[in-house]
Motif scaffolding. Structure first.
Motif, PDB file in Angstrom:
ATOM      1  N   GLN A  42       0.880  -1.168   0.000  1.00 24.63           N
ATOM      2  CA  GLN A  42       0.000   0.000   0.000  1.00 24.63           C
ATOM      3  C   GLN A  42       0.917   1.217   0.000  1.00 24.63           C
ATOM      4  O   GLN A  42       1.570   1.491   0.997  1.00 24.63           O
ATOM      5  CB  GLN A  42      -0.863   0.012   1.256  1.00 24.63           C
ATOM      6  CG  GLN A  42      -1.680  -1.259   1.410  1.00 24.63           C
ATOM      7  CD  GLN A  42      -2.322  -1.361   2.785  1.00 24.63           C
ATOM      8  OE1 GLN A  42      -2.395  -0.401   3.538  1.00 24.63           O
ATOM      9  NE2 GLN A  42      -2.769  -2.557   3.114  1.00 24.63           N
ATOM     10  N   LEU A  43       0.985   1.905  -1.131  1.00 24.29           N
ATOM     11  CA  LEU A  43       1.935   3.017  -1.227  1.00 24.29           C
ATOM     12  C   LEU A  43       1.277   4.353  -0.877  1.00 24.29           C
ATOM     13  O   LEU A  43       0.144   4.619  -1.276  1.00 24.29           O
ATOM     14  CB  LEU A  43       2.492   3.137  -2.652  1.00 24.29           C
ATOM     15  CG  LEU A  43       3.207   1.933  -3.248  1.00 24.29           C
ATOM     16  CD1 LEU A  43       3.818   2.317  -4.604  1.00 24.29           C
ATOM     17  CD2 LEU A  43       4.301   1.419  -2.315  1.00 24.29           C
ATOM     18  N   ILE A  44       2.009   5.168  -0.132  1.00 16.45           N
ATOM     19  CA  ILE A  44       1.609   6.566   0.045  1.00 16.45           C
ATOM     20  C   ILE A  44       2.724   7.360  -0.640  1.00 16.45           C
ATOM     21  O   ILE A  44       3.880   7.307  -0.210  1.00 16.45           O
ATOM     22  CB  ILE A  44       1.554   6.987   1.530  1.00 16.45           C
ATOM     23  CG1 ILE A  44       0.825   5.954   2.384  1.00 16.45           C
ATOM     24  CG2 ILE A  44       0.928   8.383   1.656  1.00 16.45           C
ATOM     25  CD1 ILE A  44      -0.656   5.886   2.192  1.00 16.45           C
ATOM     26  N   ILE A  45       2.364   8.041  -1.716  1.00 12.75           N
ATOM     27  CA  ILE A  45       3.388   8.712  -2.521  1.00 12.75           C
ATOM     28  C   ILE A  45       3.399  10.211  -2.202  1.00 12.75           C
ATOM     29  O   ILE A  45       2.344  10.860  -2.205  1.00 12.75           O
ATOM     30  CB  ILE A  45       3.137   8.482  -4.029  1.00 12.75           C
ATOM     31  CG1 ILE A  45       3.106   6.967  -4.317  1.00 12.75           C
ATOM     32  CG2 ILE A  45       4.199   9.180  -4.874  1.00 12.75           C
ATOM     33  CD1 ILE A  45       2.787   6.593  -5.750  1.00 12.75           C
ATOM     34  N   HIS A  46       4.602  10.719  -1.964  1.00  8.89           N
ATOM     35  CA  HIS A  46       4.763  12.152  -1.686  1.00  8.89           C
ATOM     36  C   HIS A  46       5.687  12.745  -2.740  1.00  8.89           C
ATOM     37  O   HIS A  46       6.688  12.130  -3.119  1.00  8.89           O
ATOM     38  CB  HIS A  46       5.387  12.351  -0.296  1.00  8.89           C
ATOM     39  CG  HIS A  46       5.661  13.790   0.035  1.00  8.89           C
ATOM     40  ND1 HIS A  46       6.797  14.456  -0.388  1.00  8.89           N
ATOM     41  CD2 HIS A  46       4.926  14.698   0.717  1.00  8.89           C
ATOM     42  CE1 HIS A  46       6.748  15.704   0.034  1.00  8.89           C
ATOM     43  NE2 HIS A  46       5.632  15.878   0.709  1.00  8.89           N
ATOM     44  N   ASP A  47       5.353  13.921  -3.216  1.00  6.82           N
ATOM     45  CA  ASP A  47       6.294  14.690  -4.036  1.00  6.82           C
ATOM     46  C   ASP A  47       5.896  16.152  -3.909  1.00  6.82           C
ATOM     47  O   ASP A  47       4.706  16.480  -3.995  1.00  6.82           O
ATOM     48  CB  ASP A  47       6.262  14.258  -5.517  1.00  6.82           C
ATOM     49  CG  ASP A  47       7.426  14.857  -6.294  1.00  6.82           C
ATOM     50  OD1 ASP A  47       8.385  14.120  -6.599  1.00  6.82           O
ATOM     51  OD2 ASP A  47       7.391  16.079  -6.570  1.00  6.82           O
ATOM     52  N   PRO A  48       6.863  17.043  -3.707  1.00  2.00           N
ATOM     53  CA  PRO A  48       6.501  18.447  -3.527  1.00  2.00           C
ATOM     54  C   PRO A  48       5.987  19.143  -4.782  1.00  2.00           C
ATOM     55  O   PRO A  48       5.330  20.170  -4.689  1.00  2.00           O
ATOM     56  CB  PRO A  48       7.807  19.105  -3.054  1.00  2.00           C
ATOM     57  CG  PRO A  48       8.872  18.096  -3.128  1.00  2.00           C
ATOM     58  CD  PRO A  48       8.286  16.771  -3.494  1.00  2.00           C
ATOM     59  N   LYS A  49       6.283  18.616  -5.956  1.00  2.00           N
ATOM     60  CA  LYS A  49       5.895  19.325  -7.189  1.00  2.00           C
ATOM     61  C   LYS A  49       5.048  18.514  -8.152  1.00  2.00           C
ATOM     62  O   LYS A  49       4.394  19.083  -9.025  1.00  2.00           O
ATOM     63  CB  LYS A  49       7.151  19.814  -7.935  1.00  2.00           C
ATOM     64  CG  LYS A  49       7.907  20.911  -7.217  1.00  2.00           C
ATOM     65  CD  LYS A  49       7.112  22.208  -7.176  1.00  2.00           C
ATOM     66  CE  LYS A  49       7.793  23.222  -6.279  1.00  2.00           C
ATOM     67  NZ  LYS A  49       6.914  24.344  -5.926  1.00  2.00           N
ATOM     68  N   VAL A  50       5.093  17.184  -8.063  1.00  2.00           N
ATOM     69  CA  VAL A  50       4.325  16.379  -9.027  1.00  2.00           C
ATOM     70  C   VAL A  50       2.873  16.286  -8.556  1.00  2.00           C
ATOM     71  O   VAL A  50       2.606  16.096  -7.370  1.00  2.00           O
ATOM     72  CB  VAL A  50       4.932  14.957  -9.144  1.00  2.00           C
ATOM     73  CG1 VAL A  50       4.111  14.100 -10.098  1.00  2.00           C
ATOM     74  CG2 VAL A  50       6.382  15.031  -9.621  1.00  2.00           C
ATOM     75  N   ASN A 108      -3.196   0.306  -5.673  1.00  2.00           N
ATOM     76  CA  ASN A 108      -3.161   0.545  -4.251  1.00  2.00           C
ATOM     77  C   ASN A 108      -2.144   1.619  -3.900  1.00  2.00           C
ATOM     78  O   ASN A 108      -1.061   1.331  -3.411  1.00  2.00           O
ATOM     79  CB  ASN A 108      -2.877  -0.756  -3.520  1.00  2.00           C
ATOM     80  CG  ASN A 108      -3.261  -0.580  -2.071  1.00  2.00           C
ATOM     81  OD1 ASN A 108      -3.922   0.401  -1.722  1.00  2.00           O
ATOM     82  ND2 ASN A 108      -2.834  -1.485  -1.242  1.00  2.00           N
ATOM     83  N   TRP A 109      -2.517   2.840  -4.223  1.00  2.00           N
ATOM     84  CA  TRP A 109      -1.654   3.948  -3.842  1.00  2.00           C
ATOM     85  C   TRP A 109      -2.509   5.168  -3.556  1.00  2.00           C
ATOM     86  O   TRP A 109      -3.611   5.309  -4.085  1.00  2.00           O
ATOM     87  CB  TRP A 109      -0.640   4.262  -4.947  1.00  2.00           C
ATOM     88  CG  TRP A 109      -1.247   4.827  -6.191  1.00  2.00           C
ATOM     89  CD1 TRP A 109      -1.800   4.121  -7.232  1.00  2.00           C
ATOM     90  CD2 TRP A 109      -1.400   6.216  -6.522  1.00  2.00           C
ATOM     91  NE1 TRP A 109      -2.283   4.983  -8.182  1.00  2.00           N
ATOM     92  CE2 TRP A 109      -2.045   6.282  -7.778  1.00  2.00           C
ATOM     93  CE3 TRP A 109      -1.056   7.412  -5.895  1.00  2.00           C
ATOM     94  CZ2 TRP A 109      -2.345   7.482  -8.409  1.00  2.00           C
ATOM     95  CZ3 TRP A 109      -1.346   8.614  -6.523  1.00  2.00           C
ATOM     96  CH2 TRP A 109      -1.990   8.636  -7.766  1.00  2.00           C
ATOM     97  N   THR A 110      -1.999   5.997  -2.679  1.00  2.00           N
ATOM     98  CA  THR A 110      -2.639   7.290  -2.452  1.00  2.00           C
ATOM     99  C   THR A 110      -1.545   8.344  -2.443  1.00  2.00           C
ATOM    100  O   THR A 110      -0.362   8.026  -2.293  1.00  2.00           O
ATOM    101  CB  THR A 110      -3.404   7.368  -1.113  1.00  2.00           C
ATOM    102  OG1 THR A 110      -2.506   7.016  -0.083  1.00  2.00           O
ATOM    103  CG2 THR A 110      -4.607   6.469  -1.088  1.00  2.00           C
TER     104      THR A 110
END
Ligand code: UDX
Ligand code: ADP
Length: 478
Positions: free
Chosen positions: A368-376, A405-407
């Motif tokens: 279960q991925l939680i994806i962070h990126d400041p610009k994307v 399965n990602w947020t």
């Protein structure tokens, strides 16, 4: 006679066209610069009052746009008008790898370049200098010239319009584009016609010193661009391959890089092991080179360069595999934080980002991925993964079959709660300030931190109780 350029039109308002024209407009207030694109949304984004929402994020770009836009820099969809009134037209459109037909998977798809050449042939008036800015296969200038000659003759303005074609490849590196454009190592102009070359030379002379502007024949210029990218990508695959040896032998890739980089023949730049190179150019340009070599029967040369891409693919899957292995061979229902999705820091570009394949692999393993990126933006991540984002409230439900399965989260404060692992994939500066001792209390126990960018000093995690892996660090083997 050298044609003093008064108006430029650039076709293609993307990562290359936008910043390049912004810098030309800034450095040459006497030239009117038009940037046109068939994509209306993109042009309205470039014209957005709120300059923090431009379609391209580049440090320093916003300031130039504020200064020049609607003075001598205009973003427009009026391709015909802008081309017909310009003395010089830059072609800066996308040239992705062909998906079908001859050369599929290797050769560049030139349909957008061809469409551009036809537009120029149709709309131009008088004498027009056409400049290839996009990275193109060797001998594309010939294709453009043929189209201009044939279509130009057929157009209504028969006999009144003439063309010269120049190659002027762009060497900017995203995230550092404005600095690269303002202080280039070199500007390359390839062409046959001295007056046309001098006209373009004069533009760059407004801010680039004479000795940095190189003139070559047109084919050398096109090949030099492919070769520069192939050499750079080769360095990354070389250092990434050695990182794997470091991890198995007890050596440390940072020490090896420093040691070899001190040799002035090798040099210290571009020796950082990472998750594998991304970006729109490296893979595409190497495959282009491979296609060219195969076409001319130079199979050994083709195999040599193809190895750079093969190693890069292997290296990305190596990282996914070791994450699975360290988490006891299963990611099922494990929450993994992905720190960074762009292909490098300081850009919102995700093209060929290593994060895409690594995230797909981890999702496939049940994570279960939680994806962070400041610009994307989350919409871009969904496009890249080919999976819709799961709604926050059912992110941990058992039914993962239909939706990926990602947020997405842009809140580094709360993101680590209950996580089994955090994986740094892009070297965004803000990730180096994470307080791991504090976050370890919120994470699952035992939890892992995987650092594919060598962003973190191991001492920073020493008291956190977290397990730590970083690329090319063989300290476990010592
Ligand atoms: C590249 C070329 O540098 C540029 O000259 C050309 O015009 C376009 O292609 P770009 O793709 O924007 O530029 O970025 P670059 O800085 O070259 O990085 C490419 C990839 O290599 C990124 O994924 C980056 O993270 C990776 N990289 C770079 C490393 O893994 N280690 C390094 O030491 C340098
Ligand atoms: P790059 O990284 O090379 O700048 P991008 O994909 O960011 O590539 O930008 C290329 C741009 O060129 C896109 O915005 C696309 O809409 C535009 N484009 C492609 N073909 C044409 C065309 N025939 N006329 C106008 N714009 C075009």
């Amino acid at each position: 006679m050298v044609n003093k350029i008064k108006q430029i039109c650039c076709i293609g308002a993307g990562y290359v066209g936008g910043p390049t024209m912004a810098v030309i407009a800034d450095k040459c207030p006497h030239i009117n610069v038009f940037v046109v694109d068939k994509n209306k949304d993109k042009i309205s984004q470039w014209n957005n009052e709120d300059t923090s929402r431009l379609p391209v994020y580049e440090p320093g770009l916003e300031k130039i746009i504020k200064k020049c836009r609607n003075k001598n820099l205009t973003f427009s969809t009026e391709i015909e008008t802008c081309v017909s009134t310009s003395d010089m037209v830059f072609i800066s459109v996308n040239t992705p790898t062909k998906k079908r037909g001859f050369g599929a998977g290797k050769a560049s798809d030139l349909k957008w370049v061809e469409a551009c050449a036809r537009q120029v042939a149709q709309y131009s008036k008088g004498h027009t200098i056409v400049v290839e800015k996009s990275t193109l296969p060797v001998r594309t200038a010939e294709v453009i010239k043929n189209i201009l000659d044939i279509d130009g003759k057929d157009s209504k303005i028969k006999n009144t319009c003439t063309f010269n074609v120049l190659s002027n490849p762009e060497f900017l590196s995203e995230g550092n584009a404005i600095n690269d454009l303002e202080n280039p190592d070199r500007v390359l102009i390839g062409g046959e016609d001295k007056d046309a070359i001098d006209s373009l030379h004069e533009i760059y002379r407004n801010w680039v010193s004479e000795e940095k502007i190189l003139h070559t024949n047109i084919w050398s210029s096109e090949l030099a661009k492919l070769t520069a990218n192939a050499f750079l990508a080769q360095r990354i695959s070389s250092i990434n391959s050695i990182s794997a040896i470091c991890e198995t032998t007890g050596a440390d890739i940072r020490e090896v890089s420093r040691a070899i980089g001190s040799d002035s023949r090798i040099g210290s730049k571009f020796l950082d092991a990472g998750p594998g190179f991304g970006g729109s150019c490296f893979k595409k340009d190497i495959l282009n080179l491979v296609y060219l070599c195969e076409f001319f029967g130079l199979n050994e040369v083709a195999n040599f360069w193809e190895g750079v891409v093969t190693l890069n693919n292997w290296h990305q899957s190596r990282i996914s595999e070791l994450i699975v292995k360290k988490l006891y061979g299963t990611l099922s229902e494990k929450k993994i934080i992905i720190l960074g999705f762009s292909f490098k820091a300081n850009t919102n570009d995700t093209r060929e980002s290593a994060a895409i394949q690594i995230c797909k692999d981890l999702i496939e393993e049940g994570a279960q991925l939680i994806i962070h990126d400041p610009k994307v933006e989350r919409e871009q991540i969904a496009l890249d993964l080919g999976l819709e984002e799961k709604k926050e409230n059912n992110a941990y439900s058992d039914n993962y079959d239909n939706l990926g399965n990602w947020t997405f989260s842009n809140n580094l404060e709360t993101i680590f709660n209950g996580a089994h692992a955090a994986v740094i994939l892009t070297e965004w500066n803000e990730y180096s300030f994470i307080d791991w001792e504090k976050e370890s209390l919120n994470m699952n126990s035992p939890a892992w931190v995987f650092d594919s960018r060598s962003l973190l000093a191991p001492e920073k995690l020493e008291d956190s109780g977290l397990n730590f892996w970083r690329v090319g660090d063989g300290s476990e083997k010592k």
